[in-house]
Write a protein that holds these residues in place. Sequence first.
Motif, PDB file in Angstrom:
ATOM      1  N   MET A   1      26.945  32.641  43.034  1.00  0.00           N
ATOM      2  CA  MET A   1      27.757  34.412  43.983  1.00  0.00           C
ATOM      3  C   MET A   1      28.556  35.186  43.632  1.00  0.00           C
ATOM      4  SD  MET A   1      29.140  33.829  47.804  1.00  0.00           S
ATOM      5  CE  MET A   1      30.947  32.960  47.478  1.00  0.00           C
ATOM      6  N   SER A   2      29.021  36.346  43.442  1.00  0.00           N
ATOM      7  CA  SER A   2      29.968  36.622  42.118  1.00  0.00           C
ATOM      8  C   SER A   2      31.811  36.931  42.635  1.00  0.00           C
ATOM      9  CB  SER A   2      30.058  38.399  42.052  1.00  0.00           C
ATOM     10  OG  SER A   2      29.598  39.060  43.750  1.00  0.00           O
ATOM     11  N   LYS A   3      31.841  36.735  41.903  1.00  0.00           N
ATOM     12  CA  LYS A   3      34.025  36.383  42.145  1.00  0.00           C
ATOM     13  C   LYS A   3      34.682  37.680  42.808  1.00  0.00           C
ATOM     14  CE  LYS A   3      35.297  32.987  39.694  1.00  0.00           C
ATOM     15  NZ  LYS A   3      36.004  31.592  39.041  1.00  0.00           N
ATOM     16  N   ARG A   4      35.431  37.470  44.038  1.00  0.00           N
ATOM     17  CA  ARG A   4      35.525  38.145  44.326  1.00  0.00           C
ATOM     18  C   ARG A   4      37.310  38.882  43.472  1.00  0.00           C
ATOM     19  NH1 ARG A   4      38.764  37.141  49.567  1.00  0.00           N
ATOM     20  NH2 ARG A   4      38.917  38.840  49.645  1.00  0.00           N
ATOM     21  N   ASP A   5      37.614  39.965  43.540  1.00  0.00           N
ATOM     22  CA  ASP A   5      38.321  41.219  42.619  1.00  0.00           C
ATOM     23  C   ASP A   5      40.186  39.865  42.847  1.00  0.00           C
ATOM     24  OD1 ASP A   5      39.581  43.180  40.427  1.00  0.00           O
ATOM     25  OD2 ASP A   5      41.190  42.773  42.468  1.00  0.00           O
ATOM     26  N   TYR A   6      40.847  39.634  42.057  1.00  0.00           N
ATOM     27  CA  TYR A   6      41.949  38.881  43.104  1.00  0.00           C
ATOM     28  C   TYR A   6      42.882  39.050  42.936  1.00  0.00           C
ATOM     29  CZ  TYR A   6      40.463  34.710  39.148  1.00  0.00           C
ATOM     30  OH  TYR A   6      39.738  33.733  38.595  1.00  0.00           O
ATOM     31  N   TYR A   7      43.186  40.769  43.230  1.00  0.00           N
ATOM     32  CA  TYR A   7      43.810  41.624  43.487  1.00  0.00           C
ATOM     33  C   TYR A   7      43.737  42.033  44.940  1.00  0.00           C
ATOM     34  CZ  TYR A   7      46.047  42.587  38.963  1.00  0.00           C
ATOM     35  OH  TYR A   7      46.292  42.297  37.455  1.00  0.00           O
ATOM     36  N   GLU A   8      42.827  41.943  45.099  1.00  0.00           N
ATOM     37  CA  GLU A   8      42.190  41.974  46.263  1.00  0.00           C
ATOM     38  C   GLU A   8      42.155  40.706  46.975  1.00  0.00           C
ATOM     39  OE1 GLU A   8      37.682  42.598  48.838  1.00  0.00           O
ATOM     40  OE2 GLU A   8      38.065  43.365  46.910  1.00  0.00           O
ATOM     41  N   VAL A   9      41.524  39.702  46.541  1.00  0.00           N
ATOM     42  CA  VAL A   9      41.492  37.972  47.326  1.00  0.00           C
ATOM     43  C   VAL A   9      43.501  37.643  48.178  1.00  0.00           C
ATOM     44  CG1 VAL A   9      42.391  35.463  47.000  1.00  0.00           C
ATOM     45  CG2 VAL A   9      40.127  37.588  45.969  1.00  0.00           C
ATOM     46  N   LEU A  10      44.310  38.281  47.755  1.00  0.00           N
ATOM     47  CA  LEU A  10      45.690  38.111  47.475  1.00  0.00           C
ATOM     48  C   LEU A  10      46.236  39.575  48.193  1.00  0.00           C
ATOM     49  CD1 LEU A  10      47.401  36.271  44.130  1.00  0.00           C
ATOM     50  CD2 LEU A  10      46.682  35.980  46.382  1.00  0.00           C
ATOM     51  N   GLY A  11      44.958  40.397  48.492  1.00  0.00           N
ATOM     52  CA  GLY A  11      45.850  41.476  49.671  1.00  0.00           C
ATOM     53  C   GLY A  11      47.042  42.456  49.004  1.00  0.00           C
ATOM     54  N   ILE A  12      46.720  42.958  47.474  1.00  0.00           N
ATOM     55  CA  ILE A  12      48.418  43.353  46.402  1.00  0.00           C
ATOM     56  C   ILE A  12      47.256  44.448  45.414  1.00  0.00           C
ATOM     57  CG2 ILE A  12      49.702  41.430  46.610  1.00  0.00           C
ATOM     58  CD1 ILE A  12      48.579  40.738  44.175  1.00  0.00           C
ATOM     59  N   ASP A  13      48.505  45.882  44.904  1.00  0.00           N
ATOM     60  CA  ASP A  13      48.171  45.957  44.192  1.00  0.00           C
ATOM     61  C   ASP A  13      47.441  45.802  43.142  1.00  0.00           C
ATOM     62  OD1 ASP A  13      47.829  47.681  46.516  1.00  0.00           O
ATOM     63  OD2 ASP A  13      49.841  48.878  45.769  1.00  0.00           O
ATOM     64  N   ARG A  14      47.550  46.525  41.881  1.00  0.00           N
ATOM     65  CA  ARG A  14      47.540  45.801  40.599  1.00  0.00           C
ATOM     66  C   ARG A  14      48.702  46.461  39.467  1.00  0.00           C
ATOM     67  NH1 ARG A  14      41.708  45.077  39.910  1.00  0.00           N
ATOM     68  NH2 ARG A  14      41.886  44.474  37.172  1.00  0.00           N
ATOM     69  N   SER A  15      49.943  47.026  40.177  1.00  0.00           N
ATOM     70  CA  SER A  15      50.463  47.323  39.958  1.00  0.00           C
ATOM     71  C   SER A  15      51.331  46.221  40.363  1.00  0.00           C
ATOM     72  CB  SER A  15      51.130  48.539  40.205  1.00  0.00           C
ATOM     73  OG  SER A  15      51.100  48.915  41.348  1.00  0.00           O
ATOM     74  N   ALA A  16      51.023  45.564  40.991  1.00  0.00           N
ATOM     75  CA  ALA A  16      51.926  43.963  41.896  1.00  0.00           C
ATOM     76  C   ALA A  16      53.197  43.353  40.380  1.00  0.00           C
ATOM     77  CB  ALA A  16      51.895  43.324  42.980  1.00  0.00           C
ATOM     78  N   SER A  17      54.064  43.339  40.592  1.00  0.00           N
ATOM     79  CA  SER A  17      54.914  42.550  40.752  1.00  0.00           C
ATOM     80  C   SER A  17      55.365  40.975  40.326  1.00  0.00           C
ATOM     81  CB  SER A  17      56.635  42.664  40.572  1.00  0.00           C
ATOM     82  OG  SER A  17      57.217  41.928  41.620  1.00  0.00           O
ATOM     83  N   GLU A  18      55.351  40.053  39.557  1.00  0.00           N
ATOM     84  CA  GLU A  18      54.831  38.431  39.839  1.00  0.00           C
ATOM     85  C   GLU A  18      55.492  38.386  40.818  1.00  0.00           C
ATOM     86  OE1 GLU A  18      56.305  34.308  36.873  1.00  0.00           O
ATOM     87  OE2 GLU A  18      56.103  36.056  35.825  1.00  0.00           O
ATOM     88  N   LYS A  19      56.736  39.177  41.780  1.00  0.00           N
ATOM     89  CA  LYS A  19      57.417  38.437  42.466  1.00  0.00           C
ATOM     90  C   LYS A  19      56.600  38.577  43.247  1.00  0.00           C
ATOM     91  CE  LYS A  19      61.752  39.758  45.278  1.00  0.00           C
ATOM     92  NZ  LYS A  19      63.359  40.616  44.722  1.00  0.00           N
ATOM     93  N   ASP A  20      55.910  40.216  43.710  1.00  0.00           N
ATOM     94  CA  ASP A  20      54.766  40.466  44.512  1.00  0.00           C
ATOM     95  C   ASP A  20      53.912  39.568  44.638  1.00  0.00           C
ATOM     96  OD1 ASP A  20      56.064  42.572  44.895  1.00  0.00           O
ATOM     97  OD2 ASP A  20      55.326  43.910  44.099  1.00  0.00           O
ATOM     98  N   VAL A  21      53.194  38.922  43.474  1.00  0.00           N
ATOM     99  CA  VAL A  21      52.060  37.950  43.632  1.00  0.00           C
ATOM    100  C   VAL A  21      52.471  36.790  44.638  1.00  0.00           C
ATOM    101  CG1 VAL A  21      50.543  36.892  41.877  1.00  0.00           C
ATOM    102  CG2 VAL A  21      51.029  39.195  41.673  1.00  0.00           C
ATOM    103  N   LYS A  22      53.688  36.048  43.915  1.00  0.00           N
ATOM    104  CA  LYS A  22      54.215  34.802  44.646  1.00  0.00           C
ATOM    105  C   LYS A  22      54.643  35.284  45.705  1.00  0.00           C
ATOM    106  CE  LYS A  22      56.563  33.194  40.972  1.00  0.00           C
ATOM    107  NZ  LYS A  22      57.648  32.576  39.853  1.00  0.00           N
ATOM    108  N   LYS A  23      54.886  35.877  46.264  1.00  0.00           N
ATOM    109  CA  LYS A  23      55.211  36.699  48.061  1.00  0.00           C
ATOM    110  C   LYS A  23      54.064  36.685  48.350  1.00  0.00           C
ATOM    111  CE  LYS A  23      57.293  39.988  50.917  1.00  0.00           C
ATOM    112  NZ  LYS A  23      58.362  41.057  51.173  1.00  0.00           N
ATOM    113  N   VAL A  56      46.185  32.794  37.859  1.00  0.00           N
ATOM    114  CA  VAL A  56      45.568  33.834  37.024  1.00  0.00           C
ATOM    115  C   VAL A  56      47.150  35.126  36.699  1.00  0.00           C
ATOM    116  CG1 VAL A  56      44.414  35.871  36.600  1.00  0.00           C
ATOM    117  CG2 VAL A  56      43.417  33.202  36.668  1.00  0.00           C
ATOM    118  N   LEU A  57      47.180  35.294  37.924  1.00  0.00           N
ATOM    119  CA  LEU A  57      47.407  36.443  37.980  1.00  0.00           C
ATOM    120  C   LEU A  57      49.220  36.198  37.882  1.00  0.00           C
ATOM    121  CD1 LEU A  57      45.972  38.511  41.456  1.00  0.00           C
ATOM    122  CD2 LEU A  57      45.551  38.472  38.341  1.00  0.00           C
TER     123      LEU A  57
END
Length: 377
Positions: A1-23, A56-57
Amino acid sequence: MSKRDYYEVLGIDRSASEKDVKKAYKKLAMKYHPDRTQGDKALEEKFKEIQEAYEVLTDSQKRAAYDQYGHAGVDPNRGGGFGGGNADFGDIFGDVFGDIFGGGGGRGRQSRGRQGADLRYNLELSLEEAVRGKDVEIRVPTLVECDECHGSGAKKGTSPTTCPTCHGNGQVQMRQGFFAVQQTCPTCSGRGKIISDPCTKCRGHGRTEKTKTLSVKIPAGVDTGDRIRLSGEGEAGEAGAPAGDLYVQVHVREHKIFTRDGNNLYCEVPLSFTTAALGGELQVPTLDGKVKLKVSPETQTGRMFRLRGKGVKSVRTGATGDLMCKVVVETPVNLSTRQKELLRELDDSMGGETAKHRPKEQGFFDGVKKFFDDLTN
């Protein structure tokens, strides 16, 4: 099964900062952590997916590879650096949430020494160095594993003994009515071991101070605020625990000519009065040397010329930006008597044809006149 996009998994934009990723990760992990999903295999797999995306992000190098090549860029079977889904839930989750779930002690894990602290090194680069990349050597004062006791903290020939209070768990359980609360063992301070005969070199700490010299490869295209992680190059952990990481924080010095905005460079170029009026060629500086720019007649101050591909190559996408040159018409100075006469003759030759030769000036004064007429009416 193909993997989902990591940004989609976390529900964030591709421009999200590291702080946004952690949140975003904290919010999802609180919901799907195995301690809360009571053995639901589907939700456990979802947590693994969230955890993988987070790892990864929040790693600048892995994220750059993922942004450029997708999952193939971080697939260990294709040379990527991601370690897959076999990490211990408690280890990674505990880094973010600490003791919210008791550090995993309820699952019978043995207490270990604390992981070494992460370190930060501020690295200052010139614009040219940041754009082209380079290898640098840095010296970092840190704590390293004691070479006398090999991190145990015990004198050579001896070894730590199991703590009699917590029996090596590092935690003790205190009951308060119906509730059981886990606390750090007061006898061994959470180590699970007792050192009765400390090492003479590190005095039982298992670590000593040392200044390490490290070689760091700075990738081309880095900018102020970028971080380069050197895994395991932080402080050594306690009692043989893993070392922390070293983060090299990049700061790019201001340049005398160029200003950087993302992948584009900007500069102002002086333009002579006559070249602006009659047109001609202008030499423009770039990071690769001078290039010729054709200036059309009647060029005004502030006009922007774009030199495509003369900007910065992105460290993440590989795309190259442009150089934007803003021309500034320079008024002649230190004129001789004859030169002044020639300018007056030029001005006289234009006569009353202001709108023809100086349309901006004519338009400005027409606007001023209308403004005052409206005030008086």
